[in-house]
Design an enzyme around this catalytic site. Structure first.
Site, short mmCIF file in Angstrom:
data_model
loop_
_atom_site.label_atom_id
_atom_site.label_comp_id
_atom_site.label_asym_id
_atom_site.label_seq_id
_atom_site.Cartn_x
_atom_site.Cartn_y
_atom_site.Cartn_z
N ASP A 118 -0.97 -11.96 8.18
CA ASP A 118 -1.13 -10.59 7.71
C ASP A 118 -0.01 -9.72 8.29
O ASP A 118 0.20 -9.69 9.51
CB ASP A 118 -2.50 -10.06 8.16
CG ASP A 118 -2.87 -8.75 7.49
OD1 ASP A 118 -2.35 -8.46 6.39
OD2 ASP A 118 -3.70 -8.01 8.06
N HIS A 149 -5.33 2.09 5.74
CA HIS A 149 -5.79 1.28 6.86
C HIS A 149 -6.68 2.11 7.78
O HIS A 149 -6.56 3.33 7.85
CB HIS A 149 -4.60 0.72 7.65
CG HIS A 149 -3.82 -0.30 6.89
ND1 HIS A 149 -2.44 -0.24 6.75
CD2 HIS A 149 -4.20 -1.42 6.22
CE1 HIS A 149 -2.03 -1.27 6.03
NE2 HIS A 149 -3.08 -2.01 5.70
N GLY A 150 -7.53 1.42 8.52
CA GLY A 150 -8.34 2.10 9.52
C GLY A 150 -9.71 2.52 9.00
O GLY A 150 -10.11 2.20 7.87
N HIS A 205 -4.84 -3.88 0.15
CA HIS A 205 -4.97 -3.72 1.60
C HIS A 205 -5.84 -2.50 1.88
O HIS A 205 -6.06 -1.67 1.02
CB HIS A 205 -3.60 -3.52 2.24
CG HIS A 205 -2.81 -4.79 2.39
ND1 HIS A 205 -2.30 -5.20 3.60
CD2 HIS A 205 -2.45 -5.74 1.49
CE1 HIS A 205 -1.65 -6.34 3.43
NE2 HIS A 205 -1.73 -6.69 2.16
N SER A 240 -3.32 -11.55 12.16
CA SER A 240 -2.34 -10.46 12.29
C SER A 240 -1.51 -10.64 13.55
O SER A 240 -1.80 -11.51 14.39
CB SER A 240 -3.06 -9.12 12.35
OG SER A 240 -3.84 -9.04 13.55
N ILE A 271 -10.12 -7.27 4.33
CA ILE A 271 -11.24 -6.64 5.03
C ILE A 271 -11.11 -6.93 6.52
O ILE A 271 -11.16 -8.10 6.94
CB ILE A 271 -12.59 -7.14 4.49
CG1 ILE A 271 -12.73 -6.77 3.00
CG2 ILE A 271 -13.74 -6.56 5.30
CD1 ILE A 271 -13.91 -7.42 2.31
N ASP A 272 -10.97 -5.88 7.30
CA ASP A 272 -10.85 -6.00 8.75
C ASP A 272 -11.74 -4.98 9.45
O ASP A 272 -12.59 -5.33 10.27
CB ASP A 272 -9.38 -5.82 9.17
CG ASP A 272 -9.15 -6.05 10.65
OD1 ASP A 272 -10.08 -6.51 11.34
OD2 ASP A 272 -8.03 -5.79 11.14
N ALA A 279 -9.03 -2.18 2.38
CA ALA A 279 -10.13 -2.15 1.41
C ALA A 279 -11.52 -2.23 2.04
O ALA A 279 -12.49 -2.51 1.35
CB ALA A 279 -9.95 -3.28 0.39
#
Length: 309
Positions: free
Chosen positions: A82, A180-181, A211, A49, A255-256, A213
């Site tokens: 990303d 996100h988050g 995204h 990213s 996956i982050d 996820a």
């Protein structure tokens, strides 16, 4: 095995399983992810990213990935940008050896999104690089990407078809309710599977991307909170919903947050139980192992990509 694009990965996966796209920010996260892929014999997308490039510098990350590929010669690895936000950034990383890029024009009016995305496609394709576009906006915060509930919008199936036809993108990130988050849902988790079905029906055999996820596994949330964290109400996408989406055209699952939680919860525990410890290897090593265990679980039990390398 040299770096590959995701094109063949998605073709093989469509309708059966998905490829995990894991964000990497440092050596330990990368090592945990690549070791999991080796043991599960699973194809892999490593995502970088804007925040990762700023934190670790692109040259360091690419050299780490070069080492990882050498260490895992039997694992197909794709390196993906990303949330690229400009043509110039996409061009820069393509020239630096990335095999896949995402151009995120979802914040722009439709026509501008089409124009920007096509510009990136026209540069990437002659160089053997695939492009992911985005239509629809996910609520939440991911580094420099901040979208309020008011600004969020689900992907329109009609517009999705037009977007793909006019831009020539290789995959499309869609908005069906993920975010996100670590705080993805305020109430009961819900994804718009009817919308997903409609998009997949109108774009047969076309790879879709999910995204936001991460499942925000409660074992890590509870451990982090037990040892001083403040993650009250953190909630992600249930894993059975992710698995269902992988049978409906979703070929790439980002996956982050789950990786961050695994690292942070593990380090918090060690700091709390061993306050005398000051050797970074003694807490980064276990954090790396937690990442590996998490990724193996995702590949085997959620994404279904184990054994597909």
């Amino acid at each position: 095995m040299p770096l590959v694009s995701s094109k063949e990965m998605f073709k093989k996966a469509y309708g059966k399983y998905a490829i995990g796209a894991f964000n990497v920010n440092n050596m330990e996260i990368l090592q945990g992810v690549i070791e999991a892929a080796k043991e599960e014999k699973a194809p892999l997308i490593l995502q970088i990213s804007a925040g990762a490039r700023k934190y670790a510098k692109q040259v360091y990350l690419m050299k780490l990935i070069e080492a990882a590929v050498e260490d895992a010669p039997d694992v197909p690895v794709c390196v993906h940008l990303d949330h690229g936000d400009s043509f110039e950034l996409c061009k820069t990383v393509i020239d630096a050896g990335f095999t896949s890029v995402m151009i995120d024009g979802s914040h722009l009016p439709f026509e501008e999104n089409v124009k920007l995305t096509k510009q990136v496609v026209d540069y990437a394709h002659p160089r053997g690089v695939v492009v992911e576009g985005e239509l629809g906006r996910l609520v939440g915060v991911e580094e420099h990407v901040v979208v309020s509930e008011k600004e969020a919008s689900y992907t329109d199936p009609d517009k999705a078809v037009e977007f793909v036809e006019r831009t020539g993108v290789d995959s499309l990130a869609i908005a069906i309710g993920t975010s996100h988050g670590a705080y993805k849902f305020k109430g009961e988790p819900k994804l718009d599977f009817e919308r997903l079905h409609e998009i997949a029906k109108r774009l047969p055999n076309f790879p879709l991307v999910l995204h936001g996820a991460s499942s925000v596994l409660q074992e890590f949330v509870q451990k982090a909170n037990q040892y001083g964290g403040k993650l009250s109400g953190a909630q992600g996408v249930p894993e059975d919903m992710i698995r269902k989406a992988t049978t409906m055209g979703v070929c790439k699952v980002n996956i982050d947050t789950d990786l961050r939680l695994a690292v942070t919860a593990t380090i918090r525990e060690i700091f709390a139980l061993h306050p005398e410890e000051f050797d970074p290897r003694k807490y980064l090593g276990p954090a790396r192992e937690a990442v590996k265990k998490l990724v193996k679980h995702k590949m085997r039990n959620v994404l279904g990509c184990s054994g597909q390398a």
